[in-house]
Design a protein around this motif. Structure first.
Motif, PDB file in Angstrom:
ATOM      1  N   ASP A   1      -5.535 -53.299 -40.705  1.00 16.12           N
ATOM      2  CA  ASP A   1      -6.754 -53.319 -40.786  1.00 16.12           C
ATOM      3  C   ASP A   1      -7.532 -53.483 -39.564  1.00 16.12           C
ATOM      4  O   ASP A   1      -6.493 -54.184 -38.873  1.00 16.12           O
ATOM      5  N   SER A   2      -8.416 -53.184 -38.837  1.00 15.57           N
ATOM      6  CA  SER A   2      -9.216 -53.949 -37.576  1.00 15.57           C
ATOM      7  C   SER A   2      -9.030 -54.981 -37.703  1.00 15.57           C
ATOM      8  O   SER A   2      -8.997 -55.972 -36.618  1.00 15.57           O
ATOM      9  N   HIS A   3      -9.162 -56.343 -39.216  1.00 16.27           N
ATOM     10  CA  HIS A   3      -9.336 -57.554 -39.035  1.00 16.27           C
ATOM     11  C   HIS A   3      -7.887 -57.941 -38.524  1.00 16.27           C
ATOM     12  O   HIS A   3      -7.403 -58.932 -38.768  1.00 16.27           O
ATOM     13  N   ILE A   4      -7.210 -57.605 -40.039  1.00 16.14           N
ATOM     14  CA  ILE A   4      -6.278 -58.447 -40.190  1.00 16.14           C
ATOM     15  C   ILE A   4      -4.586 -58.280 -39.364  1.00 16.14           C
ATOM     16  O   ILE A   4      -4.368 -59.225 -39.104  1.00 16.14           O
ATOM     17  N   HIS A   5      -4.560 -56.938 -38.945  1.00 20.60           N
ATOM     18  CA  HIS A   5      -4.164 -56.422 -38.167  1.00 20.60           C
ATOM     19  C   HIS A   5      -4.517 -56.378 -37.097  1.00 20.60           C
ATOM     20  O   HIS A   5      -3.488 -56.774 -35.660  1.00 20.60           O
ATOM     21  N   PHE A   6      -5.279 -56.230 -36.327  1.00 20.76           N
ATOM     22  CA  PHE A   6      -5.628 -56.830 -34.462  1.00 20.76           C
ATOM     23  C   PHE A   6      -6.466 -57.547 -34.805  1.00 20.76           C
ATOM     24  O   PHE A   6      -6.929 -57.721 -33.377  1.00 20.76           O
TER      25      PHE A   6
END
Length: 779
Positions: free
Chosen positions: A242-247
């Motif tokens: 996920d662009s928010h959770i992981h990055f």
């Protein structure tokens, strides 16, 4: 790594709803101040809560019809209640004093102590745990990074200027190499050795799984396992990430995308690939001219043996005889690029138009091991007992079974729209970029900006894999000559490290997207071949600059020991709740009193309980309790001014100090002009004889004239009760009516001026001077 700084102030973490994710980031110093202030506020709220409880209980006790003395003392206690500790001790004290003398003493008194103790413990715990609204100073916290030079990193390659072209290539190569080495070291520490490392990433490591998969090459070659038997390939999958959770691209759910990457590697058998010496110059590119300088492996997939006939590996012949340790090279192919170099491994049996590919070849030279190595990539079965660099001349060592071993890896990527469940096909880098550019998965503008930023920052495993032998863990472990044996799955550990390193490089590139690694204003000295005007180009073409700017302001990073995060919601709850208690405690008595007085002023009657509570609140106030004691001692003319609860006298009154009688203190006649405090010997019941106890108390009065002349003691005693003496003094004396109190006892009882307790006498004392302004009123 990037050159970001940390944003302090209010922001929203979209891990949850905006109300729950609202966050205040402050420095550790100001965080400590804020926690201390909250603790003080909770303490104040605790005191206010006890005031509210005391007001309620006082009014309940006042409404009772039948009361004993203990009931009245409890009522006074709650009217004048102090701190939790005072109330706790008072409850215990009342219990000890009244034990066995009144009904239900234990229940009535210890309940006060228990209630005070419970509230004290509750607010004490709240004062301690209020620190939980902040993150721990010893833990990493997610914060926002301040942006600096947001956008895609673009190097200038000006083919019309050879110097500029060469400089741009050098800078680009340096940037890739630095990133590859940093990512490899980071992945070794975090993914392999499981130890922490400073990074700033919102998630220190990205999850992926590795597992066996059937060999994708079945014609012309095969995959090798331990001892170079037929084996499987190894597949690594990461995602969807996920662009928010992981990055850490902080955004609401409807502005996010997911990214996935998969890589499959296999050690391949090269026996069916034509291996001949060749000369690299064009006139000898058919591989028929022998030079004895290089050994090359050529793959024959058509009649053409020219430039397009897949150069996979080249190695100087002298490496076969010199102890130089490990050496690795690679050939690449990305579908969509037409240059010969990037066609190096196309065609049978490695033809794949939907993946990026790399062929990594490694030679071990004269490396030796003290035990046989069965790993297919580092296989060493050739034994020797005369290795001069071995620990012992008679030791048996093992050399690589082949001069060159070959590994082939494929990589594919995918981006998905989590709200429409649409995904791009699994493909290589260029095809993925084309799908996002054409927005084939219905991304909104915010998602499109996120996807463009993500694919611009992805570090492909293929482009970064095994850039040199330093990327091999065995090279770091065994040095350049020899070392310990290797497990049969060492090659799997190597490719997983490469995969993890490129995930780490992707995270690092995302941070460099918002804050470039050069100091502000120093671009010309560090990266003078970077095209700063091209950093916004993809977003300008898509007309999403607003969304791109929002990405700049919303990158989450991890910080340790420099700042603290406070939950704005938790702060608000603590402040509002405590303030409500404090304000309620301050205004509740006044509001209740105002309401009651307003009803009375309108001629409306209060309920019996309300009237009792109103009167009891006035009566049990500490100053009114004192006034009642003084009234018993003869002080009269009391009044209250306006709405004040404090009683005052209409004029100045001299109050005599309290004295003790039968173990109880009491105020004597307070109208004495001059009060003599008896000594302990004269007031102590133990030092007074039975005869003295039976005698009436005596009161001595000193009289001084207005002119300052004194009257000796004999004259006082002779004239103390004489009316003629009072008349002679006339206006120079003031008249006081006293109630005799046991101030001083006559030892003999012969004193004619003795006054019996309870007798009323008139005594004289000098009149105080009357101020000029108030003389008429006094008269």
């Amino acid at each position: 790594m990037s050159n970001y700084t940390i944003h302090t102030g209010l922001w929203v973490n979209y891990d949850s709803a905006p109300a729950l994710g609202a966050t205040l980031t402050v420095s550790i110093r100001w965080g400590n101040y804020l926690i201390a202030a909250l603790s003080s506020l909770v303490g104040w709220a605790g005191a206010s809560a006890w005031s509210i409880v005391s007001f309620y209980l006082h009014q309940r006790l006042a409404a009772a019809r039948e009361k004993d003395v203990l009931h009245q003392q409890l009522q006074v206690h709650f009217r004048t209640a102090g701190s939790f500790l005072d109330s706790w001790l008072d409850g215990i004290g009342l219990h000890k004093a009244w034990k066995g003398r009144a009904e239900k003493v234990k229940r009535r008194t210890l309940a006060v102590s228990f209630l005070a103790l419970v509230l004290f413990a509750l607010f004490m715990a709240a004062g301690v745990f209020v620190a939980e609204v902040a993150t721990k100073t010893y833990q990493d916290v997610l914060v926002l990074a301040k942006p600096s030079d947001c956008g895609d990193l673009s190097f200038m390659m000006d083919e019309s200027d050879p110097d500029k072209l060469a400089g741009g290539i050098d800078e680009l190569t340096s940037w890739y190499n630095n990133g590859a080495f940093w990512g490899r070291n980071y992945a070794r520490d975090v993914y392999v050795e499981r130890r922490g490392r400073e990074s700033g990433f919102s998630m220190s490591e990205l999850p992926f799984i590795g597992h066996e998969t059937p060999c994708p090459y079945t014609n012309g070659t095969t995959c090798l396992g331990p001892n170079r038997t037929e084996g499987a390939a190894w597949r690594m999958d990461a995602g969807p990430l996920d662009s928010h959770i992981h990055f850490g691209m902080n955004a609401p759910a409807d502005e996010r995308v997911t990214w996935g990457v998969t890589a499959t590697c296999a050690v391949v058998d090269t026996q069916n690939l034509t291996t001949k010496p060749y000369w690299r110059l064009e006139e000898n590119d058919d591989g028929t001219t022998m030079n004895n300088t290089y050994i090359g492996i050529l793959q024959q997939f058509d009649e053409d043996r020219g430039e397009a006939s897949n150069l996979m590996f080249e190695v100087p012949l002298y490496l076969k005889y010199q102890r130089t340790g490990y050496r690795s090279q690679r050939g690449l192919w990305t579908p969509g690029l037409n240059d010969a170099y990037n066609k190096s491994i196309t065609g049978y049996p490695f033809n794949n138009t939907e993946a990026d590919m790399a062929m990594v070849s490694t030679t071990q030279g004269r490396m030796f091991y003290y035990d046989r190595v069965d790993d297919p990539y580092f296989m060493a079965h050739r034994s020797n007992t005369s290795e001069e660099y071995a620990m012992s001349p008679n030791a048996t060592v093992y050399y690589a079974s082949q001069l060159v071993t070959v590994m082939v890896c494929t990589e594919q990527q995918q981006i998905c729209n989590p709200h429409t469940d649409q995904c791009t096909p699994w493909s290589g880098t260029l095809k993925l970029q084309g799908a996002i550019g054409n927005n084939t998965i219905s991304l909104n503008h915010a998602q499109l900006a996120t996807a463009l930023r993500l694919i611009a920052s992805v570090s492909s495993m293929i482009s970064q894999t095994a850039r040199a032998a330093t990327n091999l863990m065995v090279a770091e472990k065994n040095g350049v000559r020899g070392g310990a044996s290797l497990p049969p799955n060492q090659w799997i550990k190597e490719v997983e490290l490469w995969f993890a390193a490129n995930l780490a490089n992707t995270q690092a590139n995302l941070l460099e997207w918002i804050a470039k690694p050069w100091p502000a204003g120093q671009v010309q000295n560090y990266y003078k071949y970077i095209n700063l005007t091209a950093m916004d180009a993809p977003y300008q073409r898509a007309n999403i600059m607003e969304q791109k700017d929002r990405l700049c302001q919303n990158q989450l990073v991890r910080s340790s020991t420099t700042v603290q995060n406070f939950s704005v919601l938790a702060l608000t709850i603590v402040i509002v709740f405590c303030s409500a208690l404090i304000i309620t405690a301050l205004v509740m008595p006044a509001c209740v009193g105002h309401f009651r007085e307003r009803r009375r002023s309108r001629g409306l009657t209060l309920s019996e309980a309300a009237e009792a509570g109103r009167v009891a609140r006035l009566a049990d106030a500490k100053y009114n309790v004192l006034a009642m004691a003084l009234r018993g001692a003869g002080v009269e003319n009391w009044e209250r001014r306006g709405t004040s609860e404090i009683p005052v006298t209409k004029g100045s009154v001299t109050v005599c100090p309290p004295v003790e009688k039968n173990g109880l203190p009491a105020y004597p006649c307070t109208s004495c002009a001059i009060c003599r405090v008896p000594s302990s010997s004269s007031s102590s019941s133990d030092s007074v004889s039975d005869t003295e106890k039976k005698q009436k108390p005596k009161l001595k009065i000193d009289i001084k004239s207005m002119s300052g002349s004194t009257v000796d003691g004999d004259e006082k005693r002779q004239n103390s009760g004489s009316k003629s003496f009072i008349q002679k003094l006339g206006r120079s004396m003031t008249e006081h009516t006293l109630v005799a109190s046991p101030v001083e006892m006559s030892p003999t009882g012969d004193d004619k001026s003795s006054i019996a307790e309870g007798d009323r006498i008139t005594s004289l004392s000098p009149a105080p001077p009357i101020p000029k302004k108030s003389r008429t009123r006094s008269q």
